[in-house]
Write a protein that holds these residues in place. Sequence first.
Motif, PDB file in Angstrom:
ATOM      1  N   GLN A  42       0.830  -1.205   0.000  1.00 23.52           N
ATOM      2  CA  GLN A  42       0.000   0.000   0.000  1.00 23.52           C
ATOM      3  C   GLN A  42       0.865   1.256   0.000  1.00 23.52           C
ATOM      4  N   HIS A  43       1.906   1.262   0.831  1.00 19.34           N
ATOM      5  CA  HIS A  43       2.806   2.413   0.893  1.00 19.34           C
ATOM      6  C   HIS A  43       3.516   2.634  -0.445  1.00 19.34           C
ATOM      7  N   LEU A  46       1.160   4.293  -2.927  1.00 19.66           N
ATOM      8  CA  LEU A  46       0.966   5.707  -2.612  1.00 19.66           C
ATOM      9  C   LEU A  46       2.206   6.530  -2.968  1.00 19.66           C
ATOM     10  N   LEU A 111      -3.820  -1.957  -7.683  1.00 19.27           N
ATOM     11  CA  LEU A 111      -3.568  -1.276  -6.415  1.00 19.27           C
ATOM     12  C   LEU A 111      -3.322   0.213  -6.635  1.00 19.27           C
ATOM     13  N   GLN A 114      -6.679   1.859  -7.774  1.00 20.60           N
ATOM     14  CA  GLN A 114      -7.634   1.960  -6.672  1.00 20.60           C
ATOM     15  C   GLN A 114      -7.332   3.135  -5.754  1.00 20.60           C
ATOM     16  N   ASN A 115      -6.055   3.524  -5.699  1.00 20.68           N
ATOM     17  CA  ASN A 115      -5.646   4.623  -4.830  1.00 20.68           C
ATOM     18  C   ASN A 115      -5.553   5.954  -5.566  1.00 20.68           C
ATOM     19  N   GLY A 116      -6.111   6.012  -6.768  1.00 21.02           N
ATOM     20  CA  GLY A 116      -6.198   7.285  -7.469  1.00 21.02           C
ATOM     21  C   GLY A 116      -5.160   7.519  -8.534  1.00 21.02           C
TER      22      GLY A 116
END
Length: 293
Positions: A42-43, A46, A111, A114-116
Amino acid sequence: MINHTDRAKILIEALPYIQKFKGATIVVKYGGSAMVDGQLKQHFALDIILMKYVGLNPIVVHGGGPQIGDLLKRLSIESQFVDGMRVTDSQTMDVVEMVLVGKVNKEIVNLINQNGGRAVGLSGKDGQLITARKMQYLKDRGDDQPPEIIDIGMVGEITSIDTGILEGLINSDFIPIIAPVGAGSGGETYNINADLVAGRIAAALKARKLILLTDTEGVLDQDGTLISTLNVGEIPRLIKEGVIMGGMIPKVNCCLEAVSAGVKKAHIIDGRTEHALLLEIFTKVGVGTQILS
């Protein structure tokens, strides 16, 4: 706890680096724990999205060795290695391509999206990005004996990189996510080391930076202390002295080749550190070893 003033200082510290690297291409080799641990994944996503939003052009080349090994085991296909390289027969190559292109690549793309972010997945076979040939692997036998020629199957070495598809995606504001397989002149598929793919792509694009995520702090000296900066001229001596050894040798050589081919800097950083990419690019200290000419 970080107070409001400290948070503002962190943002201000990043400003000159954002200005400096705006429009720069950064090639990132994604692998190790950062690809397995859920929070680190996740990091990473981002970090890549933020890099894109502040004006950098990240390109991700990913590995997938553990995922390949898991599926081969479930299919009762034995894995064999020669000096750390997976022996890849036709059956294994089918699994490698299925895992890298069909599973791992799409998971990373999903991934990020999904986070933009706006990511697009591709392999080296798309747009003739990577042309390869069968690797001739020679194993040193010592004692003035000629090297042993070992057939490691459909493991490839890169013959050419066509960056057209990458430049098109960058110009369209997408983040390319690349699976490290290439095509031979006869259409055959080759499994290629992801570090080598990242290095060659960085060199072909004259990228500002090549960053390799690993499961170590970086290059360590004899006492186990991190070497924060390495000049390319120091590398042969450190390898000869045994300071750089084992699996770190091909990574350092990959960085050496990239920097020698025009990449401004190469970095080997610890992917187990949260937000390692942002710390390496946008702070004064960084979190790994930088290699420069």
